[in-house]
Design a protein around this motif. Structure first.
Motif, short mmCIF file in Angstrom:
data_model
loop_
_atom_site.label_atom_id
_atom_site.label_comp_id
_atom_site.label_asym_id
_atom_site.label_seq_id
_atom_site.Cartn_x
_atom_site.Cartn_y
_atom_site.Cartn_z
N LYS A 142 -1.60 -11.18 -12.55
CA LYS A 142 -2.04 -9.81 -13.45
C LYS A 142 -1.15 -8.96 -13.62
N MET A 143 -0.33 -8.55 -12.50
CA MET A 143 0.77 -7.51 -12.88
C MET A 143 1.82 -7.83 -13.55
N PHE A 144 2.09 -9.22 -13.40
CA PHE A 144 3.41 -9.74 -14.33
C PHE A 144 3.16 -9.88 -15.78
N THR A 145 1.63 -10.25 -15.87
CA THR A 145 1.19 -10.86 -17.33
C THR A 145 0.43 -9.51 -18.06
N SER A 146 0.11 -8.75 -17.48
CA SER A 146 -1.04 -7.74 -18.26
C SER A 146 -0.60 -6.17 -17.60
N SER A 147 -1.22 -5.50 -18.52
CA SER A 147 -1.28 -3.94 -17.78
C SER A 147 -2.64 -3.51 -17.29
N GLU A 148 -3.52 -4.57 -17.09
CA GLU A 148 -4.79 -4.59 -16.45
C GLU A 148 -4.85 -3.54 -15.29
N LEU A 149 -3.98 -3.59 -14.56
CA LEU A 149 -4.24 -3.10 -13.08
C LEU A 149 -3.51 -1.94 -13.02
N ALA A 150 -2.85 -1.32 -14.11
CA ALA A 150 -1.96 -0.23 -14.11
C ALA A 150 -2.79 1.12 -13.89
N GLY A 151 -2.56 1.66 -12.89
CA GLY A 151 -2.88 3.13 -12.96
C GLY A 151 -4.74 3.20 -12.54
N VAL A 152 -5.09 1.97 -11.98
CA VAL A 152 -6.35 1.76 -11.50
C VAL A 152 -6.60 2.58 -10.12
N VAL A 153 -7.72 2.82 -9.71
CA VAL A 153 -8.20 3.25 -8.37
C VAL A 153 -8.54 1.81 -7.73
N SER A 154 -8.17 1.54 -6.57
CA SER A 154 -8.50 0.27 -5.87
C SER A 154 -9.02 0.47 -4.57
N LEU A 155 -9.81 -0.41 -4.16
CA LEU A 155 -10.25 -0.41 -2.69
C LEU A 155 -10.30 -1.73 -2.19
N GLU A 156 -9.68 -2.14 -0.94
CA GLU A 156 -9.61 -3.23 -0.25
C GLU A 156 -10.49 -3.42 0.99
N LEU A 157 -11.26 -4.40 0.74
CA LEU A 157 -12.30 -4.61 1.98
C LEU A 157 -11.90 -5.61 3.00
N GLY A 158 -11.94 -5.26 4.22
CA GLY A 158 -11.31 -5.98 5.26
C GLY A 158 -10.01 -6.43 5.17
N ALA A 159 -9.10 -5.48 4.84
CA ALA A 159 -7.77 -5.34 4.49
C ALA A 159 -7.05 -6.27 5.42
N GLY A 160 -7.32 -6.36 6.59
CA GLY A 160 -6.23 -7.10 7.74
C GLY A 160 -5.07 -6.66 7.70
N THR A 161 -3.99 -7.37 7.39
CA THR A 161 -2.68 -6.71 7.35
C THR A 161 -2.31 -5.81 6.39
N GLY A 162 -3.07 -5.76 5.21
CA GLY A 162 -3.04 -5.00 3.98
C GLY A 162 -1.90 -5.45 3.14
N LEU A 163 -1.62 -6.59 3.14
CA LEU A 163 -0.51 -6.96 2.22
C LEU A 163 -1.10 -6.92 0.62
N VAL A 164 -2.31 -7.28 0.30
CA VAL A 164 -2.65 -7.14 -0.75
C VAL A 164 -2.74 -5.70 -1.50
N GLY A 165 -3.32 -4.77 -0.41
CA GLY A 165 -3.15 -3.55 -0.96
C GLY A 165 -1.80 -2.77 -1.10
N ILE A 166 -0.78 -3.37 -0.62
CA ILE A 166 0.39 -2.71 -0.62
C ILE A 166 0.81 -3.16 -1.95
N LEU A 167 0.58 -4.41 -2.50
CA LEU A 167 1.00 -4.95 -3.83
C LEU A 167 0.44 -4.28 -4.90
N LEU A 168 -0.84 -3.94 -4.58
CA LEU A 168 -1.59 -3.06 -5.51
C LEU A 168 -0.76 -1.72 -5.70
N ALA A 169 -0.52 -1.17 -4.61
CA ALA A 169 0.23 0.18 -4.61
C ALA A 169 1.48 0.47 -5.46
N ARG A 170 1.95 -0.93 -5.98
CA ARG A 170 2.95 -0.89 -6.85
C ARG A 170 2.62 -0.27 -8.31
N VAL A 171 1.65 -0.63 -8.55
CA VAL A 171 1.16 -0.14 -10.05
C VAL A 171 -0.22 0.54 -10.12
#
Length: 362
Positions: A142-171
């Motif tokens: 989604k990050m590479f092919t659209s601007s859908e995630l740009a500037g969103v407020v997101s919440l990761e549930l059961g993040a574990g290592t936080g890897l997905v949230g760290i990626l989201l923090a890029r945009v």
């Protein structure tokens, strides 16, 4: 009390004791993610793994829509070590990104993740699981092919290592990385520190405690309302921001029926408050032999599916007036594998889940 009743009571007590002992033994059992099969055998304590994300030719590296954000350019220079500090409220203070400090190649970059190689069941969030990497592929696509995630407020549930949230923090504009227990949350904070150069400096990142067994929103204690907050506790303003989140993500949180019930209870509250929300949930079907069915079944997966309705059901008013969840499985065969260090397999799925209120998908 009669001898018969006393005997029955003793049997009940012994049976209950055995169940408690079995539960304790089960929780103490060590498990290991298949992602870690190549890690050093017998290694104990935190382990560092590097996950490489490749950008397909012709696609540009994702950029944040935040004002004053900086773009990381491709470079082969080595990143110097930086540390992260916390302000008086316990929030992460992220340094500005420097164009000569990120570990990039022409079409790839990497994240360093601290994790355990094995863990007990209550601490599985310390490991990296396959569904977490598949969800990372989905988010990267989604990050590479659209601007859908740009500037969103997101919440990761059961993040574990936080890897997905760290990626989201890029945009994203704001990212809440949530889980339960200081050990897992401390590890999330460490991983944010290790990858601070990949996080847009205009993004606010919060590591917060979110126990699905507790009601949402969390109640502020006297200490919290007076300004004396614990490191991973919520403030009133953060709760208000979280209610405005439009994107929820979760990976590998479906493995226990009790936790699945608690997860959907929390999800119902989150989706009923604030902005319209969508959840992207990745899971791996796990099979066990069932004496009841005399077959190999994925009971956890079946219990998860029992919470979902199709869009056709809701259009046909089969959901009734009770709130429910509308789920649509995403075809992951159409999502490229950007993460190189794992085998995707055939038992991982990603679901898009929205709230249905009174027959209308919210």
């Amino acid at each position: 009390m009669s001898r018969k009743n006393r005997t029955e009571e003793n049997k009940t007590r012994k049976s209950g004791t055995r169940m408690e002992e079995e539960s304790v033994e089960s929780e103490a059992e060590e498990v290991m993610s298949e992602v870690h099969l190549g890690c050093p055998p017998g290694f104990s304590g935190p382990h560092l793994s590097r996950f490489t994300f490749s950008t397909p030719p012709g696609l540009i590296e994702p950029r944040s829509s935040n004002k004053d954000s900086q773009v990381i350019e491709a470079t082969t220079s080595t990143c110097t070590q930086q540390t992260i500090s916390f302000d008086e409220d316990g929030d992460l203070i992220l340094p500005r990104r420097k164009t000569n400090c990120a570990e990039f190649s022409n079409h790839s970059y990497s994240l360093t993740i601290q994790h355990s190689i094995t863990s007990t069941l209550p601490s599985v969030g310390l490991q990296v699981w396959r569904a977490e990497l598949v969800l990372s592929d989905f988010i990267l696509h989604k990050m590479f092919t659209s601007s859908e995630l740009a500037g969103v407020v997101s919440l990761e549930l059961g993040a574990g290592t936080g890897l997905v949230g760290i990626l989201l923090a890029r945009v994203a504009k704001t990212v809440f990385i949530t889980d339960h227990g200081n050990e897992i949350l401390d590890n999330c904070s460490k991983n944010i520190e290790l990858n601070s150069e990949l996080i847009d400096h205009g993004t606010k990142v919060y590591v917060r405690e979110l126990d699905w067994m507790d009601p949402w929103p969390p109640r502020l204690s006297i200490e919290e309302s007076s300004g004396k907050t614990k490191r991973y506790s919520w403030t009133l303003s953060e709760i208000e921001i979280a209610h405005e989140a439009s994107l929820l993500v979760a990976a590998d949180v479906i493995y226990s029926e009790d936790l699945t019930d608690a997860f959907f209870s929390t999800l119902e509250r989150l989706m009923s408050l604030g902005s319209e929300k969508v959840l992207f949930l990745a899971l791996e079907k796990r099979y066990n032999f069932s004496l009841h069915d005399l077959d190999v079944v994925a009971n956890g997966y079946l219990h998860f599916r029992s919470y979902l309705r199709s869009e056709e059901d809701c259009k046909g008013h089969k959901c009734g007036t009770e709130p429910c969840f509308v789920g649509k499985r995403i075809d992951i065969t159409k999502i490229p594998q950007y993460v190189k260090e794992y085998e995707r397999g055939s038992d991982v799925e990603i679901w898009e889940i929205k709230s249905n209120s009174n027959g209308l998908v919210k």
